[in-house]
Design an enzyme around this catalytic site. Structure first.
Site, PDB file in Angstrom:
ATOM      1  N   ARG A  58       0.839  -1.214   0.000  1.00  0.00           N
ATOM      2  CA  ARG A  58       0.000   0.000   0.000  1.00  0.00           C
ATOM      3  C   ARG A  58       0.874   1.265   0.000  1.00  0.00           C
ATOM      4  NH1 ARG A  58      -1.947   2.250   4.335  1.00  0.00           N
ATOM      5  NH2 ARG A  58      -2.182   0.337   5.552  1.00  0.00           N
ATOM      6  N   TYR A 111     -15.896  15.385 -16.225  1.00  0.00           N
ATOM      7  CA  TYR A 111     -16.250  13.988 -16.025  1.00  0.00           C
ATOM      8  C   TYR A 111     -17.279  13.947 -14.875  1.00  0.00           C
ATOM      9  CZ  TYR A 111     -15.819   9.052 -15.099  1.00  0.00           C
ATOM     10  OH  TYR A 111     -16.106   7.729 -14.914  1.00  0.00           O
ATOM     11  N   ASP A 183      -7.039  17.499 -15.223  1.00  0.00           N
ATOM     12  CA  ASP A 183      -7.336  16.127 -15.633  1.00  0.00           C
ATOM     13  C   ASP A 183      -6.905  16.002 -17.095  1.00  0.00           C
ATOM     14  OD1 ASP A 183      -8.525  13.794 -16.621  1.00  0.00           O
ATOM     15  OD2 ASP A 183     -10.232  13.930 -15.260  1.00  0.00           O
ATOM     16  N   LYS A 208      -8.159   4.853 -19.611  1.00  0.00           N
ATOM     17  CA  LYS A 208      -8.394   5.328 -20.963  1.00  0.00           C
ATOM     18  C   LYS A 208      -7.107   5.191 -21.812  1.00  0.00           C
ATOM     19  CE  LYS A 208     -12.141   6.236 -18.752  1.00  0.00           C
ATOM     20  NZ  LYS A 208     -12.474   7.515 -18.162  1.00  0.00           N
TER      21      LYS A 208
HETATM   22  C1  LIG Z   1     -12.963   7.972 -16.948  1.00  0.00           C
HETATM   23  C2  LIG Z   1     -12.563   9.293 -16.502  1.00  0.00           C
HETATM   24  C3  LIG Z   1     -12.304   9.561 -15.145  1.00  0.00           C
HETATM   25  C4  LIG Z   1     -12.507   8.521 -14.060  1.00  0.00           C
HETATM   26  O1  LIG Z   1     -11.615   7.456 -14.159  1.00  0.00           O
HETATM   27  P1  LIG Z   1     -11.890   5.975 -13.644  1.00  0.00           P
HETATM   28  O2  LIG Z   1     -10.639   5.262 -14.000  1.00  0.00           O
HETATM   29  O3  LIG Z   1     -13.110   5.470 -14.326  1.00  0.00           O
HETATM   30  O4  LIG Z   1     -12.112   6.049 -12.167  1.00  0.00           O
HETATM   31  C5  LIG Z   1     -11.875  10.821 -14.815  1.00  0.00           C
HETATM   32  N1  LIG Z   1     -11.713  11.792 -15.738  1.00  0.00           N
HETATM   33  C6  LIG Z   1     -11.968  11.573 -17.034  1.00  0.00           C
HETATM   34  C7  LIG Z   1     -11.776  12.681 -18.006  1.00  0.00           C
HETATM   35  C8  LIG Z   1     -12.400  10.332 -17.467  1.00  0.00           C
HETATM   36  O5  LIG Z   1     -12.661  10.138 -18.758  1.00  0.00           O
END
Ligand SMILES: *Cc1c(COP(=O)(O)O)cnc(C)c1O
Length: 393
Positions: A58, A111, A183, A208
């Site tokens: 962890r 998101y 992000d 992604k």
């Molecule tokens: C999918 C996504 C998230 C969240 O990510 P997870 O891996 O599903 O928790 C955050 N920001 C953006 C822009 C995303 O496309």
């Protein structure tokens, strides 16, 4: 890796490499929860930080560390923190930088859960928020209060593809001595490096583009400086939203082809965007590679390519959107993005269906809005599928 100055594709293959006892070409999966100390003194030194030996997964693990070093290298950051998901990365940042009475200035087209968790969970602990359009710098300046401790944005935004000026936002944040958090999921460091533009922290859903194969959920935080890294790391470790070593191995494997996948998808995306722009059933399309995008010039400046994400509005609204979703055959009707497979979704009936009509309007999510993530299939096949699906609308 020999040179930190090597090109992006070289670094995506080699950054984070470790030397192991057997000369393994890939980073081994250290599938262990805990690590043996050599003796009591060594254990004490690991805990005090005098030794950089591992203690417990962890808190740190060689396979996870390798991925953290790789992504931090690609983002030109100080260090990375891998998390169990993108949302774990985002909530770790919220927990590290916010508190009762503190305030966040954030984008209104985000998101969904990044906003949802703020409004339903963090609000219960007294965190204040302003959701505004960060593509409009005046709105950002007006929203900042003495209690504001961070600016948060996503660019291109989800799902409207609005582009925020990261350099200008970083300047505003630094005038107030607060961090800018970005992000960077939609671009990945191959197309956009927010830390180079002045941002302080980048978060990723590695689910992604970075992993890219729709088989893992994972997140990452990269800080520009030691100061922010030191605020973030203990929050992640204490919350326990760490990554698993096997998950880290999988993401690192996917990461090695990041640039290749993006180049290919982006080439197809440009052709598909041009096709949609001239299609009679499409009211408008937003894609950073089209001159019709309202922030085309800014996209050219701050991104290294327009990417493979686009949104378009179908004439006929909700019904048209649903009919198109029911008609695609090759393109998967699914949320998520940035994988090798093309994905399509309809925010009004899917990701944003629970958000009130007023909030949808405010965030520019219209009833006929369709989001497309272009994969690496043959572009002719994607175009054929879109053509037949639009014929049925
Ligand atoms: C999918 C996504 C998230 C969240 O990510 P997870 O891996 O599903 O928790 C955050 N920001 C953006 C822009 C995303 O496309």
């Amino acid at each position: 890796m020999k040179s930190e100055k090597a090109g992006f594709m070289t670094r995506q293959v080699h950054a984070g490499e470790v030397e192991d006892a057997f000369g393994s070409a890939t980073v081994p999966i250290y599938q262990t929860s805990t690590f043996k100390f050599k003796n009591a003194d060594h254990g004490a030194a690991c805990f005090s930080g005098e030794s950089d030996g591992y203690i417990y997964t962890r808190l740190g693990n060689p396979t996870i560390d390798a991925l953290e070093r790789a992504v931090a290298n690609l983002e030109n950051g100080f260090a990375g923190i891998a998390t169990s998901s993108g949302m774990a990365a985002i909530t770790t940042v919220y927990l590290a930088f916010l508190g009762a009475g503190k305030h966040i200035v954030s984008h209104n087209s985000l998101y969904g859960p990044a906003r949802g968790v703020m409004e339903t969970v963090f609000s219960r602990f007294g965190v204040q928020y302003s959701y505004i359009d960060t593509t409009d710098l005046d709105q950002v300046r007006r929203a900042i209060r003495p209690e504001t401790t961070m600016i948060y944005t996503e660019t291109p935004a989800n799902p409207t593809i609005g582009i925020s000026d990261l350099k200008a936002l970083a300047e505003i944040a630094h005038e107030h001595n607060i961090p800018l958090v970005v992000d960077n999921t939609f671009c990945s460091p191959y197309l956009q490096r927010p830390l180079d533009l002045g941002a302080d922290v980048v978060v990723h859903s590695m689910t992604k583009f970075l992993n890219g194969h729709a088989d893992i959920v994972a997140g990452m935080i990269v800080s520009a400086s030691e100061k922010y890294h030191k605020m973030l790391k203990p929050v992640m470790a204490n919350m326990g939203c760490n990554m698993d070593p096997h998950q880290a191995y999988m993401v690192h494997r996917g990461l090695k082809t990041l640039g290749l996948r993006i180049e290919r998808a982006q080439q197809s995306a440009q052709k598909i965007a041009e096709f949609l722009e001239s299609h009679p059933k499409v009211a408008w399309i937003k894609y950073p590679g089209l001159k019709s995008h309202p922030q085309y010039a800014l996209a050219q400046q701050q991104m290294h390519g327009p990417g493979s994400m686009m949104s378009f509005e179908l004439k006929g609204g909700l019904e048209s959107g649903k009919r198109m979703m029911d008609s695609v055959e090759l393109i998967l009707l699914a949320v998520s993005l940035g994988g090798v497979e093309s994905l399509i979704q309809h925010p009004a009936s899917m990701t944003h269906s629970k958000i009130s009509h007023e909030k949808k309007i405010e965030a520019n999510i219209t009833d006929g809005l369709v989001r497309l993530s272009v994969g690496i299939e043959d572009v002719e096949d994607i175009l054929a599928d879109l053509t037949q699906a639009l014929d049925k609308v």
